[in-house]
Write an enzyme that holds these catalytic residues in place. Structure first.
Site, PDB file in Angstrom:
ATOM      1  N   CYS A 119       4.262  -9.842  -1.172  1.00 46.93           N
ATOM      2  CA  CYS A 119       3.542  -9.011  -2.148  1.00 46.93           C
ATOM      3  C   CYS A 119       4.401  -8.844  -3.395  1.00 46.93           C
ATOM      4  O   CYS A 119       5.599  -8.631  -3.283  1.00 46.93           O
ATOM      5  CB  CYS A 119       3.241  -7.634  -1.546  1.00 46.93           C
ATOM      6  SG  CYS A 119       2.248  -6.573  -2.637  1.00 46.93           S
ATOM      7  N   ASN A 171       4.909   5.245   7.842  1.00 43.99           N
ATOM      8  CA  ASN A 171       5.416   4.465   8.969  1.00 43.99           C
ATOM      9  C   ASN A 171       6.806   3.993   8.617  1.00 43.99           C
ATOM     10  O   ASN A 171       6.979   3.152   7.734  1.00 43.99           O
ATOM     11  CB  ASN A 171       4.494   3.274   9.242  1.00 43.99           C
ATOM     12  CG  ASN A 171       3.113   3.734   9.647  1.00 43.99           C
ATOM     13  OD1 ASN A 171       2.971   4.512  10.599  1.00 43.99           O
ATOM     14  ND2 ASN A 171       2.103   3.307   8.920  1.00 43.99           N
ATOM     15  N   SER A 180      -8.394  -2.558  -0.084  1.00 36.65           N
ATOM     16  CA  SER A 180      -7.512  -1.527  -0.630  1.00 36.65           C
ATOM     17  C   SER A 180      -6.696  -2.082  -1.795  1.00 36.65           C
ATOM     18  O   SER A 180      -6.164  -3.189  -1.715  1.00 36.65           O
ATOM     19  CB  SER A 180      -6.574  -1.058   0.486  1.00 36.65           C
ATOM     20  OG  SER A 180      -5.672  -0.094  -0.003  1.00 36.65           O
ATOM     21  N   CYS A 213       7.033   0.648   1.096  1.00 35.32           N
ATOM     22  CA  CYS A 213       6.357  -0.408   1.859  1.00 35.32           C
ATOM     23  C   CYS A 213       7.311  -1.560   2.152  1.00 35.32           C
ATOM     24  O   CYS A 213       7.966  -2.083   1.257  1.00 35.32           O
ATOM     25  CB  CYS A 213       5.152  -0.908   1.072  1.00 35.32           C
ATOM     26  SG  CYS A 213       4.241  -2.203   1.933  1.00 35.32           S
ATOM     27  N   CYS A 225      -7.279  -6.145  10.365  1.00 35.05           N
ATOM     28  CA  CYS A 225      -6.622  -5.934   9.073  1.00 35.05           C
ATOM     29  C   CYS A 225      -6.029  -7.274   8.638  1.00 35.05           C
ATOM     30  O   CYS A 225      -5.178  -7.833   9.325  1.00 35.05           O
ATOM     31  CB  CYS A 225      -5.533  -4.872   9.235  1.00 35.05           C
ATOM     32  SG  CYS A 225      -4.596  -4.597   7.729  1.00 35.05           S
ATOM     33  N   GLY A 263       0.137  -7.922   0.786  1.00 32.84           N
ATOM     34  CA  GLY A 263      -0.367  -8.386  -0.497  1.00 32.84           C
ATOM     35  C   GLY A 263      -1.259  -7.387  -1.203  1.00 32.84           C
ATOM     36  O   GLY A 263      -1.665  -6.375  -0.647  1.00 32.84           O
ATOM     37  N   GLU A 264      -1.528  -7.706  -2.467  1.00 31.91           N
ATOM     38  CA  GLU A 264      -2.429  -6.893  -3.279  1.00 31.91           C
ATOM     39  C   GLU A 264      -3.717  -7.713  -3.460  1.00 31.91           C
ATOM     40  O   GLU A 264      -3.750  -8.674  -4.236  1.00 31.91           O
ATOM     41  CB  GLU A 264      -1.764  -6.579  -4.626  1.00 31.91           C
ATOM     42  CG  GLU A 264      -2.676  -5.990  -5.670  1.00 31.91           C
ATOM     43  CD  GLU A 264      -3.532  -4.815  -5.180  1.00 31.91           C
ATOM     44  OE1 GLU A 264      -2.999  -3.866  -4.590  1.00 31.91           O
ATOM     45  OE2 GLU A 264      -4.763  -4.860  -5.393  1.00 31.91           O
ATOM     46  N   GLU A 292       0.373 -12.376   8.074  1.00 30.65           N
ATOM     47  CA  GLU A 292       0.240 -11.439   9.191  1.00 30.65           C
ATOM     48  C   GLU A 292      -1.146 -10.814   9.228  1.00 30.65           C
ATOM     49  O   GLU A 292      -1.722 -10.487   8.196  1.00 30.65           O
ATOM     50  CB  GLU A 292       1.306 -10.345   9.089  1.00 30.65           C
ATOM     51  CG  GLU A 292       2.655 -10.866   9.546  1.00 30.65           C
ATOM     52  CD  GLU A 292       3.761  -9.873   9.323  1.00 30.65           C
ATOM     53  OE1 GLU A 292       4.252  -9.292  10.291  1.00 30.65           O
ATOM     54  OE2 GLU A 292       4.132  -9.686   8.152  1.00 30.65           O
ATOM     55  N   SER A 327      -4.913   3.214  -3.195  1.00 30.36           N
ATOM     56  CA  SER A 327      -3.673   3.830  -2.698  1.00 30.36           C
ATOM     57  C   SER A 327      -3.080   4.703  -3.793  1.00 30.36           C
ATOM     58  O   SER A 327      -2.657   4.190  -4.828  1.00 30.36           O
ATOM     59  CB  SER A 327      -2.679   2.736  -2.304  1.00 30.36           C
ATOM     60  OG  SER A 327      -3.244   1.929  -1.305  1.00 30.36           O
ATOM     61  N   LEU A 328      -3.067   5.994  -3.562  1.00 29.17           N
ATOM     62  CA  LEU A 328      -2.654   6.917  -4.618  1.00 29.17           C
ATOM     63  C   LEU A 328      -1.182   7.327  -4.478  1.00 29.17           C
ATOM     64  O   LEU A 328      -0.393   7.146  -5.381  1.00 29.17           O
ATOM     65  CB  LEU A 328      -3.571   8.147  -4.572  1.00 29.17           C
ATOM     66  CG  LEU A 328      -3.958   8.780  -5.891  1.00 29.17           C
ATOM     67  CD1 LEU A 328      -4.342   7.762  -6.940  1.00 29.17           C
ATOM     68  CD2 LEU A 328      -5.091   9.774  -5.661  1.00 29.17           C
ATOM     69  N   CYS A 359       0.487   0.308   8.787  1.00 26.69           N
ATOM     70  CA  CYS A 359       0.456   0.207   7.322  1.00 26.69           C
ATOM     71  C   CYS A 359       1.866   0.118   6.772  1.00 26.69           C
ATOM     72  O   CYS A 359       2.720   0.943   7.101  1.00 26.69           O
ATOM     73  CB  CYS A 359      -0.181   1.446   6.706  1.00 26.69           C
ATOM     74  SG  CYS A 359      -1.897   1.665   7.068  1.00 26.69           S
ATOM     75  N   CYS A 409       6.262  -1.369  -4.282  1.00 26.22           N
ATOM     76  CA  CYS A 409       6.118   0.005  -3.792  1.00 26.22           C
ATOM     77  C   CYS A 409       7.321   0.314  -2.903  1.00 26.22           C
ATOM     78  O   CYS A 409       7.643  -0.440  -1.985  1.00 26.22           O
ATOM     79  CB  CYS A 409       4.808   0.161  -3.031  1.00 26.22           C
ATOM     80  SG  CYS A 409       3.376  -0.353  -4.012  1.00 26.22           S
TER      81      CYS A 409
HETATM   82  N1  SAH Z   1      -1.612  -3.574  -1.843  1.00 28.14           N
HETATM   83  C1  SAH Z   1      -2.782  -2.876  -1.354  1.00 28.14           C
HETATM   84  C2  SAH Z   1      -3.089  -3.293   0.064  1.00 28.14           C
HETATM   85  C3  SAH Z   1      -2.087  -2.835   1.095  1.00 28.14           C
HETATM   86  S1  SAH Z   1      -2.829  -1.550   1.967  1.00 28.14           S
HETATM   87  C4  SAH Z   1      -2.605  -1.392  -1.506  1.00 28.14           C
HETATM   88  O1  SAH Z   1      -1.521  -0.970  -1.867  1.00 28.14           O
HETATM   89  O2  SAH Z   1      -3.564  -0.651  -1.342  1.00 28.14           O
HETATM   90  C5  SAH Z   1      -1.550  -0.782   2.684  1.00 28.14           C
HETATM   91  C6  SAH Z   1      -1.764   0.725   2.693  1.00 28.14           C
HETATM   92  O3  SAH Z   1      -0.688   1.255   3.439  1.00 28.14           O
HETATM   93  C7  SAH Z   1      -1.681   1.324   1.311  1.00 28.14           C
HETATM   94  O4  SAH Z   1      -2.519   2.431   1.207  1.00 28.14           O
HETATM   95  C8  SAH Z   1      -0.232   1.774   1.233  1.00 28.14           C
HETATM   96  O5  SAH Z   1      -0.081   2.831   0.333  1.00 28.14           O
HETATM   97  C9  SAH Z   1       0.028   2.175   2.655  1.00 28.14           C
HETATM   98  N2  SAH Z   1       1.423   2.042   3.035  1.00 28.14           N
HETATM   99  C10 SAH Z   1       2.330   1.175   2.564  1.00 28.14           C
HETATM  100  N3  SAH Z   1       3.503   1.333   3.187  1.00 28.14           N
HETATM  101  C11 SAH Z   1       3.320   2.320   4.083  1.00 28.14           C
HETATM  102  C12 SAH Z   1       4.158   2.915   5.052  1.00 28.14           C
HETATM  103  N4  SAH Z   1       5.400   2.504   5.236  1.00 28.14           N
HETATM  104  N5  SAH Z   1       3.630   3.895   5.819  1.00 28.14           N
HETATM  105  C13 SAH Z   1       2.355   4.275   5.662  1.00 28.14           C
HETATM  106  N6  SAH Z   1       1.517   3.721   4.794  1.00 28.14           N
HETATM  107  C14 SAH Z   1       1.990   2.772   3.997  1.00 28.14           C
END
Ligand code: SAH
Length: 391
Positions: free
Chosen positions: A132, A320, A217, A139, A125, A185-186, A112, A240-241, A363, A136
């Site tokens: 992935c 989201n 990211s 996500c 993006c 993905g990461e 995607e 991503s914290l 996201c 998390c």
């Molecule tokens: N795996 C990497 C790349 C994905 S980036 C990473 O984790 O950074 C996707 C970003 O969207 C990350 O910052 C993640 O924390 C955020 N994210 C994931 N699920 C989300 C959601 N449902 N709503 C908002 N942000 C989300």
């Protein structure tokens, strides 16, 4: 086929793909590798330059369209290699203009990509993996599991497809393009292919999207953050914290158990030393209603970043939502208060507006869902074995 020795050492993903499909994906080759390949066919080097420009500058996805290349050579290329491997299955257009492309690899895995029109400069993006492996909890992509790593050519091709759809084949992006590696993905678990793709996309005779237009990211693969710091032409970093304590972060981003906050922020400290003057990196903090959005957690977050003297900015991303994720976005007023607390402690914080939520393009919403089942997780893709991953 080119001899494997020709690409030894720096091309494992490409060889992997070529052995899978018995055909070399030329969009994943650097100009030098493409020249070697073309010379191996007994053709002069300038043909490689034409082909590279055809693929990346004109964004052609078949040899048939490269009419500046002789027919016989196009036929020869077609026998041994391919210009494109992804097929677009569906395209969804959001009320806010965001477009989501659901594509398939040659071996049937979902990919995607999201095109986000913006006032100043449009953003694409891209995904680094199909599915992935990280789990998390907030996500949707996590629900697919890891299907497989994408090759460099598959990463580059996502951008070619999105640009062609947005502006037309061969039409230059009017305001340039920003890229974010924030799709499925990461990226740092597919580091080699990611960096290869970034180098190819930077080529002046190709897409010419330079690394400072790219942000990648990570959920916190600490050793790769340190490695990125050593690369001169590198993309920007976002981390991503999502939580200010290990206790909560272990729950939300389980990879935290492998690289807890002290290791992650230690790596960020090292990365910070490599920044050029005025350059920043970013923390992303998804805002989950009642989970990580209290005043106390804002203070903990500010204290944590200040303790490591990290001069990064914090992007607050309201969650989201998507079925069946068990979270709701923090209310706007809560996000604003959280932001103010961070600012009052000297941390620059911004609230990110969600884009493309209605088409599951925002996201954390990428889970290969089609038009008829925007509310269901695609179950036809069997998750790959996560244990085979080196994490
Ligand atoms: N795996 C990497 C790349 C994905 S980036 C990473 O984790 O950074 C996707 C970003 O969207 C990350 O910052 C993640 O924390 C955020 N994210 C994931 N699920 C989300 C959601 N449902 N709503 C908002 N942000 C989300």
């Amino acid at each position: 086929m080119p001899s494997p020795s020709m690409f030894t050492g720096h091309c494992s993903s490409m060889l992997e793909l070529s052995s899978q499909m018995q055909s070399l994906h030329l969009a994943g080759l650097s100009p030098t590798e493409l020249t070697e390949f073309v010379e191996g066919l007994g053709e002069p080097a300038y043909r490689a330059r034409q082909i590279f420009a055809g693929l990346h500058q004109r964004r052609l996805r078949s040899f048939a369209e490269m009419t500046d290349v002789p027919k016989e050579l196009r036929a020869k290329l077609g026998k041994r290699s391919t210009a494109s491997t992804l097929t677009v299955e569906s395209r969804y257009v959001s009320a806010d203009g965001t477009r989501r492309y659901l594509m398939k690899t040659h071996d049937g895995f979902p990919v995607e990509t999201v095109f986000i029109p913006e006032k100043r400069r449009d953003t694409i993006c891209f995904s680094s993996q199909s599915g992935c492996p990280l789990q998390c909890t907030f996500c949707l992509t996590a629900q697919l599991g890891l299907l497989r790593n994408l090759t460099a050519g598959e990463i580059v091709e996502q951008i070619i497809i999105a640009l062609n759809d947005a502006y037309g084949v061969s039409v230059k992006a009017p305001r340039g393009t920003n890229l974010v590696g924030m799709g499925a993905g990461e990226p740092f678990l597919n580091f080699e292919s990611l960096m290869r793709a970034i180098r190819i996309m930077a080529e002046p005779d190709g897409l010419h999207i330079v690394p400072r237009r790219v942000t990648v990211s990570t959920a916190g693969i600490a050793p790769r953050i340190r490695e990125l710091a050593t690369i001169p032409a590198r993309p920007h970093l976002a981390v991503s914290l999502a939580a200010p304590t290990d206790e909560l972060r272990n729950d939300l981003i389980p990879i935290n158990k492998k690289w807890p906050l002290n290791e992650l922020l230690g790596a960020c400290e090292d990365f910070q030393k490599s920044l050029k003057p005025g350059e920043r990196f970013t923390f992303e903090y998804v805002m989950l209603d009642g989970v990580n959005d209290s005043d106390e957690q804002a203070r903990q977050l500010a204290n944590l970043l200040n303790r490591y003297e990290l001069r990064a900015k914090v992007n607050l991303i309201p969650h989201n939502p998507a079925e069946p994720l068990p979270y709701q976005p923090s209310p706007a007023a809560r996000v604003e208060t959280f932001r103010e607390i961070l600012e009052s402690k000297g941390i620059h914080a911004f609230v990110r507006q969600p884009r493309g939520r209605d088409i599951l393009a925002a996201c954390g919403q990428l889970a290969a869902r089609g038009a008829t089942n925007l509310a269901q997780t695609a179950s036809e893709f069997a998750p790959a074995k996560v244990e085979s991953l080196a994490i």
